[in-house]
Design an enzyme around this catalytic site. Sequence first.
Site, PDB file in Angstrom:
ATOM      1  N   TYR A 110       0.853  -1.193   0.000  1.00 43.37           N
ATOM      2  CA  TYR A 110       0.000   0.000   0.000  1.00 43.37           C
ATOM      3  C   TYR A 110       0.887   1.240   0.000  1.00 43.37           C
ATOM      4  O   TYR A 110       1.843   1.343   0.778  1.00 43.37           O
ATOM      5  CB  TYR A 110      -0.890   0.019   1.248  1.00 43.37           C
ATOM      6  CG  TYR A 110      -1.720   1.280   1.349  1.00 43.37           C
ATOM      7  CD1 TYR A 110      -3.017   1.319   0.843  1.00 43.37           C
ATOM      8  CD2 TYR A 110      -1.190   2.443   1.906  1.00 43.37           C
ATOM      9  CE1 TYR A 110      -3.768   2.482   0.903  1.00 43.37           C
ATOM     10  CE2 TYR A 110      -1.931   3.607   1.965  1.00 43.37           C
ATOM     11  CZ  TYR A 110      -3.213   3.617   1.463  1.00 43.37           C
ATOM     12  OH  TYR A 110      -3.948   4.770   1.515  1.00 43.37           O
ATOM     13  N   GLU A 198      -3.414   7.584  -4.334  1.00 36.44           N
ATOM     14  CA  GLU A 198      -3.407   6.311  -3.609  1.00 36.44           C
ATOM     15  C   GLU A 198      -3.200   5.145  -4.559  1.00 36.44           C
ATOM     16  O   GLU A 198      -3.862   5.064  -5.595  1.00 36.44           O
ATOM     17  CB  GLU A 198      -4.737   6.130  -2.850  1.00 36.44           C
ATOM     18  CG  GLU A 198      -4.734   4.891  -1.962  1.00 36.44           C
ATOM     19  CD  GLU A 198      -6.061   4.687  -1.232  1.00 36.44           C
ATOM     20  OE1 GLU A 198      -7.112   4.601  -1.902  1.00 36.44           O
ATOM     21  OE2 GLU A 198      -6.042   4.618  -0.001  1.00 36.44           O
TER      22      GLU A 198
END
Length: 390
Positions: A110, A198
Amino acid sequence: MKLLEHQSKELFRAKGVAVPPSGGAIEDLGRLAAALKRAGRGPWVLKAQVLAGGRGKAGGVKLARTPREARELARQILGMTLISPQTGPQGVKVASLLVEGGAKIERELYLSIVLDRKAACPVVIASAQGGMEIETLAHERPEAIVRVPVDPDQGLLDYQGRRLGYALDIPAERMREFVALAKALCRVFLDYDCSLVEVNPLVLTPKGLLALDGKVIVDDNALFRQKALAALPDLESSRLEREAKRHGISYIGLDGNIGCMVNGAGLAMGTMDTIALAGGTPANFLDVGGAADQQRVTKAFQILLKDRKVKAVLVNIFGGIVRCDMIAAGVIAAVRKVKLKIPLVVRLQGTNVDKGRALLKESGIRLTTAEDLWEAAQKAVAAAKTAAEA
Ligand code: GDP
Ligand code: MN
């Protein structure tokens, strides 16, 4: 402004962030064959392009091994109503589909960049636990998340990139590649005036690192200098919200049944709160603005009445720069023009309030007046209740 995944990945590509081979986004099945060809030899991944995450679990991301299977899956996804925890129970319709070459995933990571308002700079947030929602992770295992602040003038520095890499357990032989990718993502964030970038997941594959997913939010206040992005179609606003925007009116549709027309964003928020306190629900946020003229008041009325849920209208104006008599004249003109059939409650206060009230009275229009906001809200809530029961 939120970007779709394929738009986000265009920005990634422009700054040198590796993304899977793309066949482009398509809106009808007729274009599938060409898209598959552009994306390579397969297997392929078909991804619903909507402004919401959680698509994988909702059936919006599928792996196809053959063109035939791709066709069948594309047929299912295009036009489906995708319901994920981020769409709300009504879901969103899938109008476009991204076709990509499939990746062989070794590990999912992530990585995101957000604006840290407290530190007054962007911050990179990373975790070795990719695929998982960061909110869940922050809650359950906050120690698994690393944060690195970014100097907006310099971007991410090499040593900061390495620090992230160590925290993510990036193998030594891939460290250079990882640092370059993290730096490039920071360039995306800074050069396109983003408030969020993101990548979840960022994946390790036998061929290298890839941004498998991409979510970008561009700061609306910077759109004046992000002309190419500003020119993209507005997917976030409803038809009414776009119409309002064209007329310089801030309007946001909501779920309730009391249409509000207010001047000033703060007063509009206060009005909505007061309606809620009186037991009702606002149908919209609407700020006609400080420089509202008669035309704009009429337009605002027309827009808020196009929402069929509206059972009563509450006008709450504080005359400062705008004069109450001008607003009253605007309300009268609007009511006549739209042939208003539902209850109207008007509360005026401030400059020329006596003139304004006199105009309303002389007009002979059926309306309820109120001295203060609390009285106005209660009257509007009562009127909407009666109208809804009728
Ligand atoms: P989201 O659910 O909306 O966040 O959509 P993602 O783009 O993150 O996709 C969801 C999941 O699908 C990913 O976490 C991956 O596990 C899987 N996925 C997406 N693309 C590929 C691919 O090319 N190969 C494989 N094996 N899995 C993929
Ligand atoms: Mn994702």
